[in-house]
Design an enzyme around this catalytic site. Sequence first.
Site, short mmCIF file in Angstrom:
data_model
loop_
_atom_site.label_atom_id
_atom_site.label_comp_id
_atom_site.label_asym_id
_atom_site.label_seq_id
_atom_site.Cartn_x
_atom_site.Cartn_y
_atom_site.Cartn_z
N HIS A 136 -91.10 18.08 -43.02
CA HIS A 136 -91.45 18.56 -41.76
C HIS A 136 -91.19 17.23 -40.74
O HIS A 136 -91.53 16.24 -40.92
CB HIS A 136 -92.89 19.00 -41.54
N ASN A 191 -91.81 16.53 -37.58
CA ASN A 191 -92.99 15.60 -36.84
C ASN A 191 -94.04 15.00 -38.03
O ASN A 191 -94.84 14.16 -37.39
CB ASN A 191 -93.53 16.64 -35.95
N HIS A 219 -97.50 15.72 -31.99
CA HIS A 219 -96.83 16.90 -30.78
C HIS A 219 -96.89 16.27 -29.47
O HIS A 219 -96.07 16.28 -28.69
CB HIS A 219 -97.22 18.31 -31.08
N PRO A 260 -89.33 24.53 -33.63
CA PRO A 260 -88.93 24.46 -32.16
C PRO A 260 -89.89 24.81 -31.15
O PRO A 260 -90.52 25.61 -31.26
CB PRO A 260 -87.59 25.30 -31.72
N ASP A 320 -93.74 28.86 -37.17
CA ASP A 320 -95.27 28.49 -37.20
C ASP A 320 -95.84 29.68 -37.54
O ASP A 320 -96.00 30.53 -36.29
CB ASP A 320 -95.57 27.75 -36.14
N GLY A 357 -97.10 26.35 -40.98
CA GLY A 357 -98.26 26.18 -40.19
C GLY A 357 -99.59 26.67 -40.94
O GLY A 357 -99.44 26.94 -42.35
N HIS A 414 -93.80 28.68 -47.33
CA HIS A 414 -95.17 28.17 -47.81
C HIS A 414 -95.98 29.33 -48.18
O HIS A 414 -96.29 30.27 -47.59
CB HIS A 414 -96.09 27.34 -46.89
N GLU A 461 -100.81 28.25 -50.52
CA GLU A 461 -101.10 26.90 -50.47
C GLU A 461 -102.75 26.86 -50.46
O GLU A 461 -103.09 25.76 -50.68
CB GLU A 461 -100.52 26.54 -49.05
P1 5GP Z 1 -92.70 19.95 -37.17
O1 5GP Z 1 -92.54 21.59 -37.01
O2 5GP Z 1 -93.40 19.88 -35.48
O3 5GP Z 1 -91.58 19.26 -37.01
O4 5GP Z 1 -93.89 19.47 -38.03
C1 5GP Z 1 -95.08 19.79 -38.15
C2 5GP Z 1 -95.51 21.14 -38.45
O5 5GP Z 1 -95.24 21.64 -39.80
C3 5GP Z 1 -97.02 21.39 -38.48
O6 5GP Z 1 -97.37 21.84 -37.27
C4 5GP Z 1 -96.98 22.63 -39.30
O7 5GP Z 1 -96.79 23.75 -38.51
C5 5GP Z 1 -95.93 22.17 -40.37
N1 5GP Z 1 -96.67 21.80 -41.57
C6 5GP Z 1 -96.39 20.49 -41.89
N2 5GP Z 1 -97.08 20.26 -43.24
C7 5GP Z 1 -97.47 21.30 -43.26
C8 5GP Z 1 -98.26 21.65 -44.69
O8 5GP Z 1 -98.70 20.88 -45.55
N3 5GP Z 1 -98.71 22.95 -44.78
C9 5GP Z 1 -97.96 23.94 -43.94
N4 5GP Z 1 -98.57 25.17 -43.93
N5 5GP Z 1 -97.45 23.51 -42.69
C10 5GP Z 1 -97.22 22.35 -42.63
#
Ligand code: 5GP
Length: 347
Positions: A20, A22, A68, A102, A142, A175, A202, A205
Site C-alpha cells: 500500500h 501510504n 494521510h 485515490p 477502501d 480498508g 483482502h 483478515e
Molecule cells: P493508501 O491506500 O492510502 O496508499 O494506503 C493506506 C490504506 O491502505 C489504508 O488506509 C487502508 O485502507 C489500506 N491498508 C493498508 N494496510 C492494510 C491492511 O493490512 N489491511 C487492510 N484491510 N487494509 C490496509
Amino acid sequence: MDKEVDVFYRELPKVELHAHLNGSVSFQTIEKLIRRKPQLNIEHNMTAIGKGQRRTLDECFQVFKVIHQLVDSEEDILMVATDVIKEFAADGVKYLELRSTPREETTTGLSKRKYIETVIQAIQQCKKEGVDIDVRFLVAIDRRNGSQVAMETVQLAEEFLVSSDGLVIGIDLSGDPTVGHGRDLIPALQRAKNSGLKLSLHLSEVLSQYDETNLLLDIPPDRIGHGTFLHPEMGGSENLVDKVVQKKIPLELCLTSNVKGQTVQCFDEHHFKYWYKMGHPVVICTDDKGVFATDLSQEYKIAATTFGLDREAIWKLSKQAIDYIFAPDSVKQQLKQRWRELQPEFK
Ligand code: 5GP
C-alpha cells in the site's frame, strides 16, 4: 546479525505484490513530509510501529489516517511514490505492484483522477531515470466508503486500464475489515473483473467473515490479501480452503504486518506454514513497509529462519512469485530471464 546472510536476501531478486503506497512511506520520507507541514505536530511514533511493538488492527488504521494528513497534495504524492519505488528497487525488488486508494482533498485541489495520474507520473519518472524496477498500479477500493464509491473507483480504473499503457492493471479491496460487508461491493468488483482489471481482495483478515469470504471467492479474485482466517486451524473452514485450492488463488502473505497488527500471535503461528506445506501458491510481501518498519529482504529472511527454508527454497519462492503477477505473459518471460541470469550456485 550475520552480514553475509543479509547480503543473500538483499541481492535476491524479488517480486512485491502487496504494498500500500501510504503504508510504505519510509522514515526518511516522513521526515521530509513533517518538515513540509510542521503545523500538524506529527511525530515519527505516530506513523510507524517499531521493533518489538504491536498494535491492534484498529490502531493500525489510525496510523494511516495520520499519514494521510501528511500526504494530501499532488506534490506530496509525487514525492512519496517516487521515494517508495526507489526504496523497493534499492532492496532488490525487480517487479512491484503498488496499490493506493485515490483521495480527493478540497484544500489542495487534489482530485481522485489527479491522484492516479500522479502515481503514474512517478512510475514514468523512475523509468526515465533508469531505476531498475518494473512498476504497475492497482487502484484501491477502501471498503469503508461503500458501494457507490467502489463503483466510481472501478469506472476510473477502467479508464486508466485503457489509457495508462499497461501501468494500471487491477483493483485492490482493502480498508478496515470490520467495516461494511463485502456483499455490497460485488457489483463493482464483478464489473472490474468483466472489464479486464485483475482483482486482489483482502479476505478473512479477521475472524468470523465466513459469509463474506465465501461470496467474494465466487467472483473469483485473482489473488487474496492475507487470508489469515481461511483455514480451520484459525477458525475458518474446509469449504473456504477447498475453494481457494480448487481455483488455485495465490495468497499474498505479510508476516511482520500480521504479527505487529496482532491478527497472528507470532511468526511460528503464521498461516504461511499451512499454505506453503500444502504446496499452494504463496507470495511473501511487505503490506506496509513504512508503518511496520520492514522491507522485503527482511520478510524473506524471517520466513527462512522461522520455517527452516534453505537458500534454494527461498530462491524458488521468489521466482515462483513471477507466475502470480498481474502483468502479461511477456513481462513474466522477461522476469524469468532476469532470474536465470542472477541465479547463484547452491551448494
Ligand atoms: P493508501 O491506500 O492510502 O496508499 O494506503 C493506506 C490504506 O491502505 C489504508 O488506509 C487502508 O485502507 C489500506 N491498508 C493498508 N494496510 C492494510 C491492511 O493490512 N489491511 C487492510 N484491510 N487494509 C490496509
